[in-house]
Motif scaffolding. Structure first.
Motif, PDB file in Angstrom:
ATOM      1  N   PHE A  41       0.857  -1.183   0.000  1.00 36.84           N
ATOM      2  CA  PHE A  41       0.000   0.000   0.000  1.00 36.84           C
ATOM      3  C   PHE A  41       0.897   1.239   0.000  1.00 36.84           C
ATOM      4  O   PHE A  41       1.848   1.319   0.782  1.00 36.84           O
ATOM      5  CB  PHE A  41      -0.910   0.014   1.225  1.00 36.84           C
ATOM      6  CG  PHE A  41      -2.018   1.033   1.148  1.00 36.84           C
ATOM      7  CD1 PHE A  41      -3.247   0.694   0.612  1.00 36.84           C
ATOM      8  CD2 PHE A  41      -1.829   2.331   1.595  1.00 36.84           C
ATOM      9  CE1 PHE A  41      -4.275   1.623   0.536  1.00 36.84           C
ATOM     10  CE2 PHE A  41      -2.840   3.264   1.527  1.00 36.84           C
ATOM     11  CZ  PHE A  41      -4.072   2.919   0.988  1.00 36.84           C
ATOM     12  N   PHE A  55      -6.510   2.951  10.345  1.00 42.90           N
ATOM     13  CA  PHE A  55      -7.384   1.861   9.897  1.00 42.90           C
ATOM     14  C   PHE A  55      -6.638   0.881   8.997  1.00 42.90           C
ATOM     15  O   PHE A  55      -7.007  -0.291   8.898  1.00 42.90           O
ATOM     16  CB  PHE A  55      -8.606   2.424   9.167  1.00 42.90           C
ATOM     17  CG  PHE A  55      -8.322   2.911   7.774  1.00 42.90           C
ATOM     18  CD1 PHE A  55      -8.581   2.107   6.670  1.00 42.90           C
ATOM     19  CD2 PHE A  55      -7.788   4.176   7.563  1.00 42.90           C
ATOM     20  CE1 PHE A  55      -8.329   2.544   5.387  1.00 42.90           C
ATOM     21  CE2 PHE A  55      -7.531   4.621   6.276  1.00 42.90           C
ATOM     22  CZ  PHE A  55      -7.793   3.808   5.181  1.00 42.90           C
ATOM     23  N   LEU A  56      -5.565   1.361   8.348  1.00 37.93           N
ATOM     24  CA  LEU A  56      -4.797   0.491   7.463  1.00 37.93           C
ATOM     25  C   LEU A  56      -4.090  -0.617   8.235  1.00 37.93           C
ATOM     26  O   LEU A  56      -3.808  -1.684   7.682  1.00 37.93           O
ATOM     27  CB  LEU A  56      -3.765   1.309   6.685  1.00 37.93           C
ATOM     28  CG  LEU A  56      -4.312   2.359   5.710  1.00 37.93           C
ATOM     29  CD1 LEU A  56      -3.178   3.237   5.181  1.00 37.93           C
ATOM     30  CD2 LEU A  56      -5.056   1.689   4.567  1.00 37.93           C
ATOM     31  N   HIS A 115      -5.260  -2.457  10.388  1.00 41.51           N
ATOM     32  CA  HIS A 115      -6.167  -3.571  10.643  1.00 41.51           C
ATOM     33  C   HIS A 115      -6.436  -4.404   9.391  1.00 41.51           C
ATOM     34  O   HIS A 115      -7.178  -5.389   9.447  1.00 41.51           O
ATOM     35  CB  HIS A 115      -7.498  -3.046  11.200  1.00 41.51           C
ATOM     36  CG  HIS A 115      -7.338  -2.238  12.460  1.00 41.51           C
ATOM     37  ND1 HIS A 115      -6.913  -2.784  13.645  1.00 41.51           N
ATOM     38  CD2 HIS A 115      -7.508  -0.902  12.699  1.00 41.51           C
ATOM     39  CE1 HIS A 115      -6.858  -1.842  14.579  1.00 41.51           C
ATOM     40  NE2 HIS A 115      -7.205  -0.692  14.023  1.00 41.51           N
ATOM     41  N   ASN A 116      -5.833  -3.999   8.289  1.00 39.52           N
ATOM     42  CA  ASN A 116      -6.003  -4.737   7.027  1.00 39.52           C
ATOM     43  C   ASN A 116      -4.906  -5.792   6.923  1.00 39.52           C
ATOM     44  O   ASN A 116      -3.747  -5.472   6.663  1.00 39.52           O
ATOM     45  CB  ASN A 116      -5.939  -3.770   5.843  1.00 39.52           C
ATOM     46  CG  ASN A 116      -6.318  -4.427   4.525  1.00 39.52           C
ATOM     47  OD1 ASN A 116      -6.086  -5.626   4.312  1.00 39.52           O
ATOM     48  ND2 ASN A 116      -6.884  -3.648   3.618  1.00 39.52           N
ATOM     49  N   GLU A 117      -5.270  -7.037   7.120  1.00 40.04           N
ATOM     50  CA  GLU A 117      -4.271  -8.114   7.126  1.00 40.04           C
ATOM     51  C   GLU A 117      -3.650  -8.363   5.752  1.00 40.04           C
ATOM     52  O   GLU A 117      -2.570  -8.943   5.659  1.00 40.04           O
ATOM     53  CB  GLU A 117      -4.911  -9.404   7.649  1.00 40.04           C
ATOM     54  CG  GLU A 117      -5.347  -9.316   9.104  1.00 40.04           C
ATOM     55  CD  GLU A 117      -5.939 -10.615   9.602  1.00 40.04           C
ATOM     56  OE1 GLU A 117      -6.038 -11.577   8.794  1.00 40.04           O
ATOM     57  OE2 GLU A 117      -6.285 -10.686  10.794  1.00 40.04           O
ATOM     58  N   ARG A 118      -4.330  -7.932   4.695  1.00 39.38           N
ATOM     59  CA  ARG A 118      -3.798  -8.140   3.349  1.00 39.38           C
ATOM     60  C   ARG A 118      -2.568  -7.278   3.108  1.00 39.38           C
ATOM     61  O   ARG A 118      -1.666  -7.644   2.356  1.00 39.38           O
ATOM     62  CB  ARG A 118      -4.871  -7.826   2.302  1.00 39.38           C
ATOM     63  CG  ARG A 118      -4.404  -8.026   0.877  1.00 39.38           C
ATOM     64  CD  ARG A 118      -5.493  -7.656  -0.115  1.00 39.38           C
ATOM     65  NE  ARG A 118      -5.908  -6.274   0.019  1.00 39.38           N
ATOM     66  CZ  ARG A 118      -5.223  -5.246  -0.484  1.00 39.38           C
ATOM     67  NH1 ARG A 118      -4.089  -5.435  -1.116  1.00 39.38           N
ATOM     68  NH2 ARG A 118      -5.686  -4.009  -0.339  1.00 39.38           N
ATOM     69  N   ILE A 119      -2.507  -6.108   3.760  1.00 36.67           N
ATOM     70  CA  ILE A 119      -1.370  -5.201   3.562  1.00 36.67           C
ATOM     71  C   ILE A 119      -0.185  -5.707   4.375  1.00 36.67           C
ATOM     72  O   ILE A 119      -0.240  -5.792   5.598  1.00 36.67           O
ATOM     73  CB  ILE A 119      -1.734  -3.769   3.999  1.00 36.67           C
ATOM     74  CG1 ILE A 119      -2.891  -3.237   3.166  1.00 36.67           C
ATOM     75  CG2 ILE A 119      -0.506  -2.861   3.858  1.00 36.67           C
ATOM     76  CD1 ILE A 119      -3.400  -1.881   3.612  1.00 36.67           C
ATOM     77  N   LYS A 131       4.942  -5.730   9.623  1.00 43.08           N
ATOM     78  CA  LYS A 131       4.853  -5.148   8.291  1.00 43.08           C
ATOM     79  C   LYS A 131       6.168  -4.446   7.934  1.00 43.08           C
ATOM     80  O   LYS A 131       6.904  -3.999   8.807  1.00 43.08           O
ATOM     81  CB  LYS A 131       3.684  -4.155   8.207  1.00 43.08           C
ATOM     82  CG  LYS A 131       2.330  -4.774   8.545  1.00 43.08           C
ATOM     83  CD  LYS A 131       1.205  -3.759   8.429  1.00 43.08           C
ATOM     84  CE  LYS A 131      -0.117  -4.300   8.944  1.00 43.08           C
ATOM     85  NZ  LYS A 131      -0.645  -5.398   8.123  1.00 43.08           N
TER      86      LYS A 131
END
Length: 349
Positions: free
Chosen positions: A216, A231-232, A234-238, A271
């Motif tokens: 991202f 909020f980003l 909490h996005n496991e895809r990132i 991350k």
């Protein structure tokens, strides 16, 4: 051409973009029926340069490009490696630099030229740049040249060093931190450049065509707050963030911005955080200014002089290929693995 022809075999992969579009209802739209005969009817000179074949992996306005399209493009070239001497990819200009950058990593060790090209005006129009771009690209692909490159507006550029710089000039692309690989005039002249390409030295061809969505990009601007970004987390895809910072990698580090807190939490979650620059020329250096040094201590990575397109696709490639080894991803990201980074002793100023 007969079987005894000495001309090289070149595969043209037409993927859409402005090059083959038709005008409908006052706007340019993709032409899904373009074929080898269509190309040769407009550019018959191609058959004087090489034995031409054409495949259409997909037809797409390049603004609609996805990782799935890039995976298909890479696998098509890999599958045809032994049957052809070189490849020309007709591609829309909006995301051409992303695809060219991605393939420089995905097809490392290919050992054959891949030349991306396209046009600012459709090839069926009278005053178009499509014809000359395609002719020059085929001639380059049929030469002894060996890179994944981009040809546009008479300039040959390393694919993972390019960025689109104009929406209307025929010279739509530039290579801001690396010299051109060649130029087309009366002849096509290839330049000698001081920085080698590790891709050319790869001993084994191990193509990869399974990119997945992991990265991202966050573009900084005055007033951006960490609360706009939390909020980003909490996005496991990132799995990684590329922060496009100011200057040499500077960003607000005071309490009012909260970016340090955001980066700290992201890294604690496992991350990867990468710092890029909004500047076209130069490189990220996290040792010059205090704000960048503060961020560097958080174990972020720097893009050095990579283009944003190359950084996005390289990080996507590394996370997709080595998803079980984050340390390898971190190490390889800051290394020059496909000619995308200039060694600091050979910086082009």
């Amino acid at each position: 051409m007969g079987e005894g022809s000495t001309l090289k075999r070149i595969l043209i992969l037409h993927t859409g973009g402005t090059f083959g579009m038709l005008e409908k209802e006052g706007v340019w739209k993709p032409n899904e029926r373009i074929s080898k005969d269509d190309l040769l009817s407009v550019v018959p000179e191609l058959e004087l340069l090489a034995q031409i074949d054409v495949v259409v992996p997909y037809i797409q306005d390049s603004a609609e490009l996805t990782l799935g399209h890039i995976n298909l493009l890479a696998s098509t070239i890999a599958d045809n490696r032994d049957a052809f001497d070189g490849f020309v990819v007709i591609h829309g200009t909006d995301t051409m630099a992303y695809s060219a950058s991605a393939l420089s990593f995905m097809l490392a060790g290919l050992g054959k030229p891949v030349v991306f090209t396209g046009s600012q005006r459709p090839f069926m129009q009278i005053r178009t740049d499509a014809k000359s771009n395609l002719i020059n690209s085929v001639e380059i692909a049929a030469s002894s040249f060996n890179e994944i490159a981009l040809f546009f507006g008479n300039k040959l550029l390393r694919g993972n060093r390019t960025t689109k710089v104009s929406t209307w000039k025929f010279e739509a692309f530039d290579s801001p931190n690396f010299p051109t690989l060649g130029e087309a005039g009366v002849n096509i002249n290839f330049n000698l450049y001081p920085v080698g390409n590790p891709t050319l030295e790869a001993q084994e061809f191990q193509p990869f065509s399974k990119l997945r969505e992991t990265v991202f990009v966050i573009h900084l601007f005055p007033g951006l707050q960490n609360t706009d970004l939390d909020f980003l987390l909490h996005n496991e895809r990132i799995e990684a963030f590329i922060i496009v910072a100011y200057g040499a990698g500077n960003m607000p580090t005071g309490k009012d911005s909260g970016l340090v807190g955001f980066i700290t939490l992201a890294i604690e979650q496992g991350k990867i955080v990468v710092i890029a620059t909004q500047c076209t020329h130069g490189r990220v250096s996290l040792d010059i200014y205090e704000s960048a040094r503060i961020v560097k201590q958080l174990r972020v990575l720097g893009c050095k002089d990579m283009t944003l397109e190359a950084a996005v696709m390289k990080l996507t490639y590394l996370l997709s290929r080595y998803d079980d080894d984050r340390q390898k991803v971190r190490t390889l990201f800051e290394m020059n693995i496909a000619g995308e980074i200039t060694d600091e002793h050979h910086i082009v100023r």
